[in-house]
Design an enzyme around this catalytic site. Structure first.
Site, PDB file in Angstrom:
ATOM      1  N   LYS A  68       0.859  -1.187   0.000  1.00  0.00           N
ATOM      2  CA  LYS A  68       0.000   0.000   0.000  1.00  0.00           C
ATOM      3  C   LYS A  68       0.889   1.228   0.000  1.00  0.00           C
ATOM      4  O   LYS A  68       1.931   1.241   0.666  1.00  0.00           O
ATOM      5  CB  LYS A  68      -0.920   0.007   1.217  1.00  0.00           C
ATOM      6  CG  LYS A  68      -1.755   1.286   1.357  1.00  0.00           C
ATOM      7  CD  LYS A  68      -2.915   1.117   2.312  1.00  0.00           C
ATOM      8  CE  LYS A  68      -2.575   1.232   3.768  1.00  0.00           C
ATOM      9  NZ  LYS A  68      -1.975   2.527   4.162  1.00  0.00           N
ATOM     10  N   GLU A  95      -9.308   7.303   3.957  1.00  0.00           N
ATOM     11  CA  GLU A  95      -9.240   7.571   5.399  1.00  0.00           C
ATOM     12  C   GLU A  95      -9.775   8.967   5.725  1.00  0.00           C
ATOM     13  O   GLU A  95      -9.351   9.967   5.112  1.00  0.00           O
ATOM     14  CB  GLU A  95      -7.787   7.428   5.881  1.00  0.00           C
ATOM     15  CG  GLU A  95      -7.634   7.704   7.370  1.00  0.00           C
ATOM     16  CD  GLU A  95      -6.300   7.232   7.953  1.00  0.00           C
ATOM     17  OE1 GLU A  95      -5.515   6.580   7.239  1.00  0.00           O
ATOM     18  OE2 GLU A  95      -6.069   7.531   9.136  1.00  0.00           O
TER      19      GLU A  95
HETATM   20  O1  KIV Z   1      -0.967   2.185   8.823  1.00  0.00           O
HETATM   21  C1  KIV Z   1      -2.154   1.858   8.936  1.00  0.00           C
HETATM   22  O2  KIV Z   1      -2.572   1.174   9.891  1.00  0.00           O
HETATM   23  C2  KIV Z   1      -3.081   2.316   7.905  1.00  0.00           C
HETATM   24  C3  KIV Z   1      -4.544   2.142   8.160  1.00  0.00           C
HETATM   25  C4  KIV Z   1      -5.009   3.097   9.182  1.00  0.00           C
HETATM   26  C5  KIV Z   1      -5.333   2.217   6.914  1.00  0.00           C
HETATM   27  O3  KIV Z   1      -2.663   2.826   6.921  1.00  0.00           O
END
Ligand code: KIV
Length: 268
Positions: A116, A185
Site C-alpha cells: 500500500k 481515510e
Molecule cells: O498504517 C495503517 O494502519 C493504515 C490504516 C489506518 C489504513 O494505513
C-alpha cells in the site's frame, strides 16, 4: 479446516456482489494468528506499527527494515490470509526505481501479497510503475498520515468542494494506474459513497462512513489497547488493557507470596 487466501479477482467479485470486505492491521506473529483465526479477509501490516508497536510519535520515522521485520512475522502467523504491507515514508517518493525495489522487498523477502502507498498526484505514476513491475498496489487517499503535516494535521479531508473533487480525481487516476483497491481515510461519508460508486475496484474505508465496500481498523484500537488517543471513527470492540494488567498483577502477587509455582507447575 484452514481457510483459503483471498485472491484479487475474488476481492473484485465481493464488490460486485455487494459483500462487505474486512481488513484489520496486525504487526506480529501472534496478532496475525488471532486475526486469521477470526476470519478476516485481508491483513494490513500498517506503518501505524510505528505508533502501536514502536512507540514513535507518528508513522513518519518508520523504516523499510522495520516494515520488513514485521511483515515477515505477520506472514508466518497468517499464511492463509491476503497480506498487504505499507511502504513507509520516503521508500517510494524519491524515484520509481526505489519504489519498485522497496515494494519488491516487501513481497520477495517479506512475503506480502501486495503493498500500500499513500497519495494521489505524483504518486499515481509511482503506483503505476510498481503495478507494471508485477506487484499489486493498494492506494490510500484522504487523510494520509505520512504527509499529515502538509494536510494541516490529522483532520477530515475533502470537506471543501475543491478538495473533494481532487480526491475523486486521484481515486479515479489510481484505479486507472492499476491499483487493485483503495483505502479512504477520514473523509465525509457522502464523498466516500460517491467514490465507492465511481470506482470498480474495492474501496476500504476508515473514518469514511458505512457505504465503502469494506472497512479497516487498527488492531490495538479494536481491542482497546492503545490509549494515547482514540479517533472518533474507532469502535473499541473490547477493553483488553485491564484484564491483561490484572493477569500480570496476579502473577506478580503469587510469585511474591510464594504461591507460584505450585506443585502442579513443577517437576518431580
Ligand atoms: O498504517 C495503517 O494502519 C493504515 C490504516 C489506518 C489504513 O494505513
Amino acid at each position: 479446516m484452514a481457510k483459503e487466501k483471498l485472491t484479487i479477482p475474488q476481492l473484485l467479485a465481493m464488490k460486485q456482489q455487494g459483500r462487505k470486505i474486512t481488513m484489520l492491521t496486525a504487526y506480529d506473529y501472534g496478532q496475525a494468528q488471532l486475526v486469521e483465526e477470526a476470519g478476516v479477509d485481508m491483513i494490513l501490516v500498517g506503518d501505524s506499527l510505528g505508533m502501536t508497536m514502536l512507540g514513535l510519535p507518528s508513522t513518519v520515522p518508520v523504516t523499510m527494515a522495520e516494515m520488513l521485520h514485521h511483515t515477515k512475522a505477520v506472514v508466518r502467523g497468517a499464511p492463509n490470509t491476503f497480506v498487504i504491507a505499507d511502504l513507509p515514508f520516503l521508500s517510494y517518493q524519491v524515484s520509481r526505481e526505489e519504489a519498485i525495489r522497496n515494494a519488491g522487498l516487501l513481497v520477495k523477502e517479506g512475503g506480502a501479497d501486495a503493498v500500500k502507498l499513500e497519495g494521489g498526484g505524483a504518486m499515481v505514476a509511482v503506483a503505476q510503475a510498481v503495478v507494471q513491475a508485477g506487484i499489486p498496489v493498494q492506494g490510500h487517499l484522504g487523510l494520509t498520515p505520512q504527509t499529515a503535516t502538509q494536510l494541516g494535521g490529522y483532520r477530515v479531508q475533502g470537506k471543501e468542494a475543491a478538495q473533494a473533487q481532487a480526491i475523486v480525481q486521484d481515486a479515479k487516476a489510481l484505479e486507472e494506474a492499476g491499483c487493485f483497491s483503495l483505502v479512504l481515510e477520514c473523509v465525509p461519508m457522502g464523498l466516500a459513497a460517491e467514490i465507492t460508486r465511481a470506482l470498480s475496484i474495492p474501496v476500504i474505508g476508515i473514518g469514511a462512513g458505512p457505504d465503502c465496500d469494506g472497512q479497516v481498523l487498527v488492531y490495538h484500537d479494536v481491542l482497546g489497547l492503545f490509549r494515547r488517543f482514540v479517533p472518533r471513527f474507532v469502535k473499541q470492540y473490547a477493553q483488553l488493557r485491564e484484564p491483561i494488567i490484572n493477569a500480570f498483577q496476579t502473577y506478580i502477587q503469587e510469585v511474591r507470596e510464594g504461591r507460584f509455582p505450585d506443585e502442579a507447575h513443577s517437576f518431580k
